[in-house]
Design a protein around this motif. Structure first.
Motif, PDB file in Angstrom:
ATOM      1  N   GLN A   1       0.833  -1.207   0.000  1.00 14.19           N
ATOM      2  CA  GLN A   1       0.000   0.000   0.000  1.00 14.19           C
ATOM      3  C   GLN A   1       0.866   1.255   0.000  1.00 14.19           C
ATOM      4  O   GLN A   1       0.565   2.229  -0.687  1.00 14.19           O
ATOM      5  CB  GLN A   1      -0.929   0.011   1.221  1.00 14.19           C
ATOM      6  CG  GLN A   1      -2.061  -1.007   1.156  1.00 14.19           C
ATOM      7  CD  GLN A   1      -1.685  -2.316   1.826  1.00 14.19           C
ATOM      8  OE1 GLN A   1      -0.536  -2.752   1.761  1.00 14.19           O
ATOM      9  NE2 GLN A   1      -2.653  -2.949   2.468  1.00 14.19           N
ATOM     10  N   CYS A   2       1.951   1.222   0.763  1.00 13.79           N
ATOM     11  CA  CYS A   2       2.818   2.400   0.842  1.00 13.79           C
ATOM     12  C   CYS A   2       3.616   2.593  -0.441  1.00 13.79           C
ATOM     13  O   CYS A   2       3.836   3.722  -0.887  1.00 13.79           O
ATOM     14  CB  CYS A   2       3.744   2.278   2.046  1.00 13.79           C
ATOM     15  SG  CYS A   2       2.874   2.457   3.627  1.00 13.79           S
ATOM     16  N   TYR A   3       4.044   1.495  -1.067  1.00 15.67           N
ATOM     17  CA  TYR A   3       4.721   1.608  -2.362  1.00 15.67           C
ATOM     18  C   TYR A   3       3.783   2.230  -3.397  1.00 15.67           C
ATOM     19  O   TYR A   3       4.206   3.051  -4.225  1.00 15.67           O
ATOM     20  CB  TYR A   3       5.178   0.238  -2.851  1.00 15.67           C
ATOM     21  CG  TYR A   3       6.386  -0.309  -2.128  1.00 15.67           C
ATOM     22  CD1 TYR A   3       7.360   0.546  -1.617  1.00 15.67           C
ATOM     23  CD2 TYR A   3       6.562  -1.686  -1.960  1.00 15.67           C
ATOM     24  CE1 TYR A   3       8.466   0.053  -0.935  1.00 15.67           C
ATOM     25  CE2 TYR A   3       7.664  -2.194  -1.292  1.00 15.67           C
ATOM     26  CZ  TYR A   3       8.608  -1.319  -0.779  1.00 15.67           C
ATOM     27  OH  TYR A   3       9.701  -1.814  -0.114  1.00 15.67           O
ATOM     28  N   ALA A   4       2.506   1.848  -3.352  1.00 11.42           N
ATOM     29  CA  ALA A   4       1.537   2.384  -4.302  1.00 11.42           C
ATOM     30  C   ALA A   4       1.372   3.887  -4.124  1.00 11.42           C
ATOM     31  O   ALA A   4       1.299   4.634  -5.106  1.00 11.42           O
ATOM     32  CB  ALA A   4       0.192   1.676  -4.130  1.00 11.42           C
ATOM     33  N   VAL A   5       1.332   4.343  -2.866  1.00 12.44           N
ATOM     34  CA  VAL A   5       1.208   5.778  -2.607  1.00 12.44           C
ATOM     35  C   VAL A   5       2.449   6.511  -3.080  1.00 12.44           C
ATOM     36  O   VAL A   5       2.364   7.584  -3.701  1.00 12.44           O
ATOM     37  CB  VAL A   5       0.980   6.040  -1.103  1.00 12.44           C
ATOM     38  CG1 VAL A   5       1.009   7.542  -0.823  1.00 12.44           C
ATOM     39  CG2 VAL A   5      -0.353   5.449  -0.656  1.00 12.44           C
ATOM     40  N   GLU A   6       3.626   5.952  -2.817  1.00 11.79           N
ATOM     41  CA  GLU A   6       4.870   6.594  -3.260  1.00 11.79           C
ATOM     42  C   GLU A   6       4.901   6.739  -4.777  1.00 11.79           C
ATOM     43  O   GLU A   6       5.347   7.762  -5.309  1.00 11.79           O
ATOM     44  CB  GLU A   6       6.068   5.780  -2.772  1.00 11.79           C
ATOM     45  CG  GLU A   6       6.296   5.871  -1.267  1.00 11.79           C
ATOM     46  CD  GLU A   6       7.523   5.087  -0.827  1.00 11.79           C
ATOM     47  OE1 GLU A   6       8.121   4.393  -1.679  1.00 11.79           O
ATOM     48  OE2 GLU A   6       7.878   5.178   0.366  1.00 11.79           O
ATOM     49  N   ASP A   7       4.432   5.714  -5.487  1.00  7.99           N
ATOM     50  CA  ASP A   7       4.397   5.798  -6.952  1.00  7.99           C
ATOM     51  C   ASP A   7       3.443   6.897  -7.395  1.00  7.99           C
ATOM     52  O   ASP A   7       3.717   7.636  -8.357  1.00  7.99           O
ATOM     53  CB  ASP A   7       3.942   4.455  -7.545  1.00  7.99           C
ATOM     54  CG  ASP A   7       5.007   3.382  -7.422  1.00  7.99           C
ATOM     55  OD1 ASP A   7       6.191   3.737  -7.227  1.00  7.99           O
ATOM     56  OD2 ASP A   7       4.661   2.187  -7.513  1.00  7.99           O
ATOM     57  N   MET A   8       2.301   7.025  -6.719  1.00 14.35           N
ATOM     58  CA  MET A   8       1.341   8.066  -7.069  1.00 14.35           C
ATOM     59  C   MET A   8       1.944   9.447  -6.858  1.00 14.35           C
ATOM     60  O   MET A   8       1.745  10.359  -7.660  1.00 14.35           O
ATOM     61  CB  MET A   8       0.072   7.910  -6.238  1.00 14.35           C
ATOM     62  CG  MET A   8      -0.744   6.664  -6.558  1.00 14.35           C
ATOM     63  SD  MET A   8      -2.123   6.431  -5.405  1.00 14.35           S
ATOM     64  CE  MET A   8      -3.092   7.878  -5.773  1.00 14.35           C
ATOM     65  N   VAL A   9       2.694   9.614  -5.755  1.00 11.11           N
ATOM     66  CA  VAL A   9       3.310  10.901  -5.461  1.00 11.11           C
ATOM     67  C   VAL A   9       4.360  11.239  -6.511  1.00 11.11           C
ATOM     68  O   VAL A   9       4.424  12.365  -7.026  1.00 11.11           O
ATOM     69  CB  VAL A   9       3.939  10.887  -4.058  1.00 11.11           C
ATOM     70  CG1 VAL A   9       4.717  12.179  -3.810  1.00 11.11           C
ATOM     71  CG2 VAL A   9       2.863  10.710  -2.989  1.00 11.11           C
ATOM     72  N   LYS A  10       5.187  10.258  -6.858  1.00 12.98           N
ATOM     73  CA  LYS A  10       6.240  10.484  -7.857  1.00 12.98           C
ATOM     74  C   LYS A  10       5.655  10.848  -9.212  1.00 12.98           C
ATOM     75  O   LYS A  10       6.171  11.699  -9.935  1.00 12.98           O
ATOM     76  CB  LYS A  10       7.110   9.236  -7.989  1.00 12.98           C
ATOM     77  CG  LYS A  10       7.982   8.957  -6.780  1.00 12.98           C
ATOM     78  CD  LYS A  10       8.765   7.664  -6.960  1.00 12.98           C
ATOM     79  CE  LYS A  10       9.593   7.358  -5.712  1.00 12.98           C
ATOM     80  NZ  LYS A  10      10.318   6.063  -5.853  1.00 12.98           N
ATOM     81  N   ASN A  11       4.528  10.202  -9.567  1.00 12.03           N
ATOM     82  CA  ASN A  11       3.893  10.442 -10.866  1.00 12.03           C
ATOM     83  C   ASN A  11       2.897  11.589 -10.825  1.00 12.03           C
ATOM     84  O   ASN A  11       2.253  11.881 -11.841  1.00 12.03           O
ATOM     85  CB  ASN A  11       3.188   9.169 -11.342  1.00 12.03           C
ATOM     86  CG  ASN A  11       4.149   8.023 -11.560  1.00 12.03           C
ATOM     87  OD1 ASN A  11       5.298   8.228 -11.945  1.00 12.03           O
ATOM     88  ND2 ASN A  11       3.683   6.804 -11.296  1.00 12.03           N
ATOM     89  N   ARG A  12       2.758  12.207  -9.653  1.00 12.97           N
ATOM     90  CA  ARG A  12       1.795  13.303  -9.466  1.00 12.97           C
ATOM     91  C   ARG A  12       0.385  12.880  -9.888  1.00 12.97           C
ATOM     92  O   ARG A  12      -0.377  13.637 -10.470  1.00 12.97           O
ATOM     93  CB  ARG A  12       2.223  14.556 -10.236  1.00 12.97           C
ATOM     94  CG  ARG A  12       3.557  15.110  -9.779  1.00 12.97           C
ATOM     95  CD  ARG A  12       3.920  16.375 -10.517  1.00 12.97           C
ATOM     96  NE  ARG A  12       5.207  16.887 -10.087  1.00 12.97           N
ATOM     97  CZ  ARG A  12       5.377  17.662  -9.012  1.00 12.97           C
ATOM     98  NH1 ARG A  12       4.324  18.017  -8.297  1.00 12.97           N
ATOM     99  NH2 ARG A  12       6.574  18.102  -8.674  1.00 12.97           N
ATOM    100  N   ASP A  13       0.060  11.641  -9.593  1.00 14.45           N
ATOM    101  CA  ASP A  13      -1.235  11.083  -9.938  1.00 14.45           C
ATOM    102  C   ASP A  13      -1.988  10.774  -8.655  1.00 14.45           C
ATOM    103  O   ASP A  13      -2.221   9.628  -8.289  1.00 14.45           O
ATOM    104  CB  ASP A  13      -1.059   9.811 -10.772  1.00 14.45           C
ATOM    105  CG  ASP A  13      -2.395   9.200 -11.170  1.00 14.45           C
ATOM    106  OD1 ASP A  13      -3.395   9.950 -11.213  1.00 14.45           O
ATOM    107  OD2 ASP A  13      -2.444   7.977 -11.424  1.00 14.45           O
TER     108      ASP A  13
END
Length: 250
Positions: free
Chosen positions: A192-204
């Motif tokens: 779940q935390c990896y998914a959030v980090e990816d969203m933050v990096k992609n500004r999505d």
């Protein structure tokens, strides 16, 4: 209150009985209480013993009781409970009832620590929101909080503040849990935390994802809601309406 004791106020109804069974009898799945005066509650406050107590632990893991609490709330209802010492609230002792509250339908959960409760150390509290609209109110800015307090809190005859330990700045300190909660959560929920980090990096930062996800994800809350100052604020209650709440004490 309009009386020296709030227990004597005509607007208050006090019951001396088993709150556990009281809620199950009225709000368990498939039941609807016969008393027309008992409506759904906007707020339920449960001040049971510490969750480390064996008896109280059973309260938090009894799905029938927890579901009756959920059913007893109005559509935008809020449930609040103390969950013990701040230092203890980050371990698995709290995971059981966070999971249970999620399973019965609560859509957003928040933990805050309070050091002015009169205990020998800070105490943690869990706030469970029945829908995601209520989350917008949780993240109001200081100006909106002050306006709401001014509108809702009745002035005292002495002119002294009606609230001793609560104002906009205190509410802002409640909005996000201590970073240790976030760290412990991510150690237990890496994906779940990896998914959030990816969203933050992609500004999505998709605001709809959380609706189908984990109601307690402090990393997501920090990055999606807390860091979005322009998030729309909705009102839970219609103007001039009166919130109905119940407090459960041992």
């Amino acid at each position: 209150s309009t009386t020296p004791s709030c227990f004597d106020d005509d607007r208050a109804r006090v019951y001396f009985e088993d709150a556990f069974q009281w809620f199950i009898d009225r709000f368990a799945a498939g039941k609807r209480h016969a008393d027309p005066e008992e409506d759904f509650f906007d707020v339920i406050i449960m001040d049971a013993c510490d969750p480390t107590n064996d008896f109280v632990t059973k309260l938090y893991v009894d799905s029938t009781f927890v579901k009756s609490l959920y059913n007893g709330l109005s559509k935008s209802g809020v449930f609040i409970a103390q969950i013990g010492r701040a230092a203890a609230a980050v371990v698995d002792e709290t995971a059981m009832f966070k999971r249970m509250f999620s399973d019965v339908g609560f859509r957003s959960m928040h933990i805050y620590d309070e050091g002015r409760s009169g205990f020998y150390e800070p105490w943690s509290h869990l706030v469970a929101l029945k829908n995601t609209v209520s989350r917008k109110l949780w993240y109001q800015n200081a100006a909106n909080i002050d306006i709401e307090l001014h509108k809702r809190i009745v002035s005292t005859h002495s002119g002294e503040p009606a609230l001793l330990y609560f104002d906009a700045s205190v509410m802002l300190s409640y909005q996000l849990p201590h970073m240790v909660h976030e760290d412990v959560y991510c150690r237990l929920h890496l994906q779940q935390c990896y998914a959030v980090e990816d969203m933050v990096k992609n500004r999505d930062l998709d605001l709809t994802v959380i609706d189908d996800g984990d109601p307690f994800n402090p990393l997501y809350e920090r990055n999606v809601f807390y860091n979005k100052p322009n998030a729309t604020v909705f009102s839970i209650l219609a103007e001039n309406s009166v919130a109905k709440f119940i407090s459960l004490v041992p």
